[in-house]
Design an enzyme around this catalytic site. Sequence first.
Site, PDB file in Angstrom:
ATOM      1  CG  ASP A   8       7.156  54.376 -39.613  1.00 12.80           C
ATOM      2  OD1 ASP A   8       6.170  54.601 -38.909  1.00 12.80           O
ATOM      3  OD2 ASP A   8       7.392  53.250 -40.111  1.00 12.80           O
ATOM      4  CD  GLU A  39       2.609  57.062 -37.497  1.00 16.18           C
ATOM      5  OE1 GLU A  39       1.435  57.377 -37.316  1.00 16.18           O
ATOM      6  OE2 GLU A  39       3.257  56.385 -36.697  1.00 16.18           O
ATOM      7  CG  ASN A  40       6.512  58.916 -36.793  1.00 17.27           C
ATOM      8  OD1 ASN A  40       6.599  57.751 -37.156  1.00 17.27           O
ATOM      9  ND2 ASN A  40       5.791  59.268 -35.748  1.00 17.27           N
ATOM     10  CG  ASN A  68       0.413  55.503 -33.827  1.00 17.91           C
ATOM     11  OD1 ASN A  68       1.077  54.994 -34.730  1.00 17.91           O
ATOM     12  ND2 ASN A  68       0.966  55.969 -32.723  1.00 17.91           N
ATOM     13  CG  HIS A  69       2.094  59.645 -34.129  1.00 13.48           C
ATOM     14  ND1 HIS A  69       1.745  60.170 -32.914  1.00 13.48           N
ATOM     15  CD2 HIS A  69       3.008  58.662 -33.867  1.00 13.48           C
ATOM     16  CE1 HIS A  69       2.415  59.547 -31.947  1.00 13.48           C
ATOM     17  NE2 HIS A  69       3.178  58.622 -32.507  1.00 13.48           N
ATOM     18  CG  HIS A 150       1.321  52.228 -38.652  1.00 14.70           C
ATOM     19  ND1 HIS A 150       2.504  52.713 -39.167  1.00 14.70           N
ATOM     20  CD2 HIS A 150       1.133  52.892 -37.482  1.00 14.70           C
ATOM     21  CE1 HIS A 150       3.006  53.633 -38.379  1.00 14.70           C
ATOM     22  NE2 HIS A 150       2.191  53.752 -37.332  1.00 14.70           N
ATOM     23  CG  HIS A 177      10.108  54.323 -35.758  1.00 15.31           C
ATOM     24  ND1 HIS A 177      10.246  55.611 -35.281  1.00 15.31           N
ATOM     25  CD2 HIS A 177       8.897  54.295 -36.364  1.00 15.31           C
ATOM     26  CE1 HIS A 177       9.163  56.313 -35.578  1.00 15.31           C
ATOM     27  NE2 HIS A 177       8.334  55.517 -36.239  1.00 15.31           N
TER      28      HIS A 177
END
Length: 256
Positions: A8, A39-40, A68-69, A150, A177
Amino acid sequence: MRILMLGDVVGEPGRRLVEAHLPALRRETSADFVVVNGENAAHGHGISESIAREWFDGLGVDVITTGNHAFDVKGIEATFRQEPRLLRPANHPPDTPGNGWVKLHTASGAEVLVINLMGRVHMPPCECPFRCVDAILQKERADLVIVDMHAEATSEAQAMGHHLDGRAAAVLGTHTHVPTLDTKILPGGTAYVSDIGMTGPYGGVIGMKKESSLGRFLKVQRPKYEVAEGDLQLHAILVTTEGRKATGIERIIRTL
């Protein structure tokens, strides 16, 4: 074949790491195919079209996965619809914009199927990732299958590794993470790790400033998350394959 996947990417510090290290890392590892979980990447939550374009067109990333983001950045739905190499979890509801998997050819002609899944334990509502991936593999065929799992729970990630052992060349975990030490080749020939780790600032709490993270545990009011800045580390996994199965898995760390 050699598959490189970055964990990530968190905010501007994570993007700096990607820009600084990915071109050389691809050369050093002789990677044939590069996957990045993004995604981050935008301010710690979501990904923007401009970031995706820079990675695809400027850095030669083959596939970007999310989680999820995925849809946190306003307007990103259109990019998911238009760019098949930008994936959202395949087990999102069927009417979700974009694709959960993509099949691409490498320069050598090998066909690689990348599948993005999201766990259900302590995660937003989604469909069963186990049944979802079974359905995908029933209709899609490729020389290599790479899965981004994920997931919050290591047990769910490990279960997916065993579920796909022998059917996927690699099941690589993202989301927490926090890098895990369980890189291994499963009995059926699948490379596995519970979490690659993140590409970003390890000086905070999972990439966010420790003050805002601590405030969420100690106060009634939840402080806004801010991306941390110190101890920048790129975490990646290199998988070596022969035929449809993995022959090696190696953890890679680079710093700024």
